[in-house]
Design a protein around this motif. Structure first.
Motif: not given
Length: 151
Positions: A14-35
């Motif tokens: 089974v694919l471990n998806t425990a780190a996906l929310p952290d990755l998604i929020f990191t990308i979201l914060f990146f775009f919020m800061i850069v935009t």
């Protein structure tokens, strides 16, 4: 010879998806800061005058944008854009008062007016705008310009 037995069917781990929310929020914060969001849509065309001494506007919380130039329709003459709508000189005083009342309820910062005008705009129009600003009590006016290359 030994006999090979067929083992039970192997399952894919089974694919471990425990780190996906952290990755998604990191990308979201990146775009919020850069935009960089444009506070007011530009509906006029203008060629800014050139200057040698420029300063960047630091405080952008209580800013009123006034743009004077040709609308995107080249058949019309100079138009005045106050924040996101076209106004006439006669309407400007009323709309400035309305803008001050709307934004001053929860904001104690003084208003700053940013005036972007085409370099070929008649000075008569600029003087009328400045007179309306004085009547509304908006005394801090910043003029936009492009940096002039000195060679």
């Amino acid at each position: 010879m030994s006999r090979f037995r067929k083992s039970e069917a192997r399952e894919v781990p089974v694919l471990n998806t425990a780190a996906l929310p952290d990755l998604i929020f990191t990308i979201l914060f990146f775009f919020m800061i850069v935009t960089n969001m444009r506070p007011v849509p530009v509906m006029t065309q203008f060629d800014l005058p050139q200057a040698t001494e420029l300063q960047k506007l630091e405080e952008k919380s209580s800013v009123i944008y006034i743009m004077v130039g040709n609308p995107h329709d080249p058949a019309n003459e100079n138009k005045i854009q106050l924040n996101s709508e076209f106004v006439s000189i006669k309407e400007m005083s009323f709309l400035l008062e309305k803008e001050i009342q709307k934004n001053s309820e929860g904001n104690a910062d003084p208003f700053v007016v940013v005036l972007k005008a085409d370099k070929d705009t008649p000075m008569r129009i600029i003087n009328e705008i400045k007179e309306n600003l004085r009547n509304a009590g908006l005394l801090t006016v910043h003029y936009s310009a492009e940096r002039k290359n000195i060679n």
